[in-house]
Structures are given as C-alpha cells and as structure tokens.
Design a protein around this motif. Sequence first.
Motif, short mmCIF file in Angstrom:
data_model
loop_
_atom_site.label_atom_id
_atom_site.label_comp_id
_atom_site.label_asym_id
_atom_site.label_seq_id
_atom_site.Cartn_x
_atom_site.Cartn_y
_atom_site.Cartn_z
N PRO A 10 -27.35 -33.51 -52.24
CA PRO A 10 -26.63 -33.22 -53.49
C PRO A 10 -25.79 -34.40 -53.94
CG PRO A 10 -25.57 -32.13 -51.63
CD PRO A 10 -26.86 -32.70 -51.12
N HIS A 62 -21.42 -32.18 -56.84
CA HIS A 62 -21.40 -30.98 -56.01
C HIS A 62 -20.46 -31.12 -54.82
CE1 HIS A 62 -25.16 -30.57 -58.25
NE2 HIS A 62 -25.08 -29.27 -58.03
N GLN A 75 -33.81 -28.13 -62.51
CA GLN A 75 -32.52 -28.81 -62.60
C GLN A 75 -31.79 -28.79 -61.26
OE1 GLN A 75 -30.62 -26.70 -65.81
NE2 GLN A 75 -31.50 -28.01 -67.39
N ALA A 103 -30.84 -31.88 -58.76
CA ALA A 103 -29.47 -32.11 -58.29
C ALA A 103 -29.41 -32.31 -56.79
CB ALA A 103 -28.60 -30.92 -58.69
#
Length: 240
Positions: free
Chosen positions: A149, A153, A232, A236
């Motif tokens: 990530p 995040h 998406q 990520a």
Amino acid sequence: MVRAQEGPRARYREQTRAEIKDTALRQLAESGVGALALTRIAKEMGLSGPALYRYFASRDDLLSALIRDAYDDAASAVARAAAQAQALSPRARLHALAGAYRAWAVAEPHRYLLIQGAPVPGYIAPDDTRDRARAVLGPFLPLFADGSPGTSHSALVAEMTAWLAADAAGVTSWVAEYAPDTAADQRRAAYGLAGAVLVWAQLHGSVGLEAAGQFAGMGHRGDTLLTTQLDQLADAFALD
C-alpha cells in the motif's frame, strides 16, 4: 430403546426448525425484517404459538439462527471462489472473491440486508456472529498481505498494526488462520487487515446499494461499478 428413538426425534426437530427458517425467510423477502413474527410463522405452518416456541425461544432466537446461516453461506461462497482461484494473479483473485460475494448478495438480497442492512431495533446479535463475519473476509487477508500500500494508507496500516499488538478479540489468530505465513511478519499482517477492511467497506457500499435496489434507473450495472472500485483498490496495493 431410548437411544434408538432419539435419532428420529432429533431429525424431526431439525426438519421442523429448517421449515420454520424457510418460512421466516419468505416473510423477510416479502415484507422485510420488521414483519417477522413467530405468530405469523406458526399460522402459516399450521402450528400453535406454543408449539413454535419449542423450536425457537423468541423472535430474536430465530433472527440469530437466520443471521448465522446467512454469514455461513456468504463465507462458503467466498471460500469456494478462493479455492477455485488459487492459480490466478492476486488482482484476478480479488475480483473472483468479491464477485462471489456480490453474486450471493444479489441472488438473496433479503438475507444480505439481514446481516448488512439497518440494525433491527432492540436486537443484539450473539458474540459468535463476529467470527462468522470474519470468515467472510478471511480469504481476502492473504491477497493484501502480499501487497504494497502507498503512503496514503499509512494511517490505516498504523491502526491495523496497533490492533494486532493489542490482539483485540483474537485478531492475530484470525489473521493466522487465513494468512498463516504472516504470523511472524506484523507488517504484512497489517497490510492484510488494512486491505480486508477496505474491501469490506467497498463491498458494503456497492453491493449494499445494489441489493437495496438503489441502482434502479441509473446508467451502470452493479458489477461494472464494483469492478472499477476493486481495480482502484488493487492499484493502491500494487496487486498484479
């Protein structure tokens, strides 16, 4: 002699309980959870109210049984998808698992909304439903544990790391059950949790709206929206 008689009695009891639950599910599908009533179920089945209470002590007892069954069926759908998708890439596995969950939910929206819709006033779910809910998300954990990530995040990953350290209600054992190779790697375990929480939120948002009929009259399909959201999320976490 008594032992020989216990088998048929137990089978009859389970058959009757199953019939009660089937009748309750029909009521849910027709009128929603607010219309669920043991007296109405008894009347439909040709039973007296007191007779029905021998199988379920209360409406909440019946609700708990229906909720357990719904979680277990959703978890089975995701687990089957995980087993069938083992040879796929992480991104493709993510789509397969989420797709299985969505397919279960839109096929039986009344059961999905029972566990993910508005809470039933006054009803308190038993503790074991938490573990059943975790079983639905469990197969997603190893997918994200191997991800990477981005910095956007980091706050969520930090909270998941703290959750692991506190081991609130056995979260470490939950992660170890579904992603055993992360047991000695807290960073990867935190990634797994962060991804599972995010996919849960996206599933609940997209699938919940679709199950509730909120996409009617709009120009997209439910699977198209979910696919976009999942891609998406895969981006990520740098899932290939």
